[in-house]
Each structure stands twice: as structure tokens, then as C-alpha cells.
Enzyme design. Sequence first.
Site, PDB file in Angstrom:
ATOM      1  N   SER A 145       0.863  -1.179   0.000  1.00  0.00           N
ATOM      2  CA  SER A 145       0.000   0.000   0.000  1.00  0.00           C
ATOM      3  C   SER A 145       0.895   1.224   0.000  1.00  0.00           C
ATOM      4  O   SER A 145       2.059   1.154   0.406  1.00  0.00           O
ATOM      5  CB  SER A 145      -0.880  -0.004   1.264  1.00  0.00           C
ATOM      6  OG  SER A 145      -1.505   1.245   1.455  1.00  0.00           O
ATOM      7  N   TYR A 203      -1.938   0.128  10.714  1.00  0.00           N
ATOM      8  CA  TYR A 203      -1.934  -0.335   9.325  1.00  0.00           C
ATOM      9  C   TYR A 203      -0.655   0.093   8.620  1.00  0.00           C
ATOM     10  O   TYR A 203      -0.048  -0.691   7.881  1.00  0.00           O
ATOM     11  CB  TYR A 203      -3.160   0.237   8.618  1.00  0.00           C
ATOM     12  CG  TYR A 203      -3.306  -0.188   7.178  1.00  0.00           C
ATOM     13  CD1 TYR A 203      -3.469  -1.528   6.829  1.00  0.00           C
ATOM     14  CD2 TYR A 203      -3.315   0.761   6.154  1.00  0.00           C
ATOM     15  CE1 TYR A 203      -3.621  -1.919   5.512  1.00  0.00           C
ATOM     16  CE2 TYR A 203      -3.474   0.379   4.827  1.00  0.00           C
ATOM     17  CZ  TYR A 203      -3.624  -0.953   4.509  1.00  0.00           C
ATOM     18  OH  TYR A 203      -3.769  -1.329   3.192  1.00  0.00           O
TER      19      TYR A 203
END
Length: 257
Positions: A142, A155
Site C-alpha cells: 500500500s 496499518y
Amino acid sequence: MARTPSPASRIAVITGASSGIGAATARQLAAAGYRVVLTARRKDRIEALAEEITEAGHKATAYPLDVTDRTAVDEFAGAFKTIGVLVNNAGGALGADPVATGDPEDWRRMYETNVLGTLNLTQALLPKLEASGDGTVVIVSSTAGHATYEGGAGYVAAKHAEHVLAETLRLEIVGRPVRVIEIAPGMVKTEEFALTRFGGDQERAAKVYDGVAEPLSADDVADTITWTVTRPAHVNIDLLVVRPRAQASNTKVHREA
């Protein structure tokens, strides 16, 4: 120029294939000539997808699997002599709390799925990838693995770890017939990502995309993955960051009134 997979490298394993990027990648790799092996915890979802892909004239197999269960992963790996592609896509985000109040359980679950899940599959299948003579490991990380943002530390930490895993593996296996590719998507609108992050809160999930005319879709990311996998064997796309045009960074997004 896109290549046709050789017989030894024709199998592609996709984790997290029950929805979103994983499901879209399975469809596109199947259309590119791979026999796709769909893994996820939701048996009904991957079986339905395998049936859909098969009805379209391609080859697909569903295999229910929890990537955090190393015993199950090793048993799964034992079913193959060789594979050509491993797409480590299983993962996800939980919560958006600041560091001071974040739930340690959410952090643990994100690390186990995003990082240890990727580690488990990569370790178990690396010998099979090498045996094909033309293997590819894809790690779907990501943009969170490359820059921080408030409310996302758990995250972000997990995705930074995935990025380091990919970068280090590439160094450690250079000279062997396996490529290591990292795909780092930015804002992607799928049916579940934001909803899962906010515990099923539809209103909070919808606000993530408020005013953004065209966030990335799962198909956009799957197209990127398929393009990197189908490059000639000597071409390694080390890192590909893909964002919608409206997103300049993790913290700067153009939103229309």
C-alpha cells in the site's frame, strides 16, 4: 510485450481472493492463461468465483485457507510441485485511532494477516516458485507502506513491514529464477476495505471516498498486477505505486464540492 506462461509456471496462487483486488486479480490472471488457485477463509465466495472463472473457459480451483495458520499453509503448499506466481494480497486495515488510544488487538491482527500471512505463504511456496524456473512473488502492499498518516499507525506499520519484507527478499534471492514485485496501491474503492476498517459503519466508510470522482477500482489494481506478472521473465518491476489522479499523497486528495 506480454508473455504466455510456460507449462511449469502456469499456476498462480492468489490469497485474499474472496473479494476486491484478490478476486479481480484471479479473473485477470486466468484470462492471461494461468490456472488460478483461489485462497481465502470464505469458502463459499472462492468456490463461486472458481465456478465463474471455469464457466468463462479458464482454469480455477478454490482452496479455503487462513494465511495466519502456518500448519494449514504448509499442508496447502505440499499439494504443488511447482507454481509460477504467488500473489500475496490477503490483508486489510482495522480502525483509525491515534497511537495513544489504538486497540493493540487490532494492531496484532493487522500484523498477523498482512505481514505474517505474507511470510507464511512466501516461505512455504518459495521452493515451488524456484522449481518452476520462472517464478514471481507479488506483494500487494500500500502507499501506507511508504508514508505515514494520522490515525493509521497500526496499518501503516504493517504495510511498512510488508515493504521491507519484499525489499529484503529481493536482495536475498538475487540470482535465483524468482522475481519479487511490490504493488503499492493508494485510494482503492472496493466493497469491503473501508467497511471492514470501520467495523461495518457504512457512513464512516462512505466518507473515505466523499467527493473523489474516480478512486481506483479493484480492476485497476488487478490490471497493474497482471501487467507486471506478464512482463518477460528478465524484467522485474521492483515497486509500482499506483494512485488515482485525484490523490497526490496519502494526505492530499482532491475532493469535489
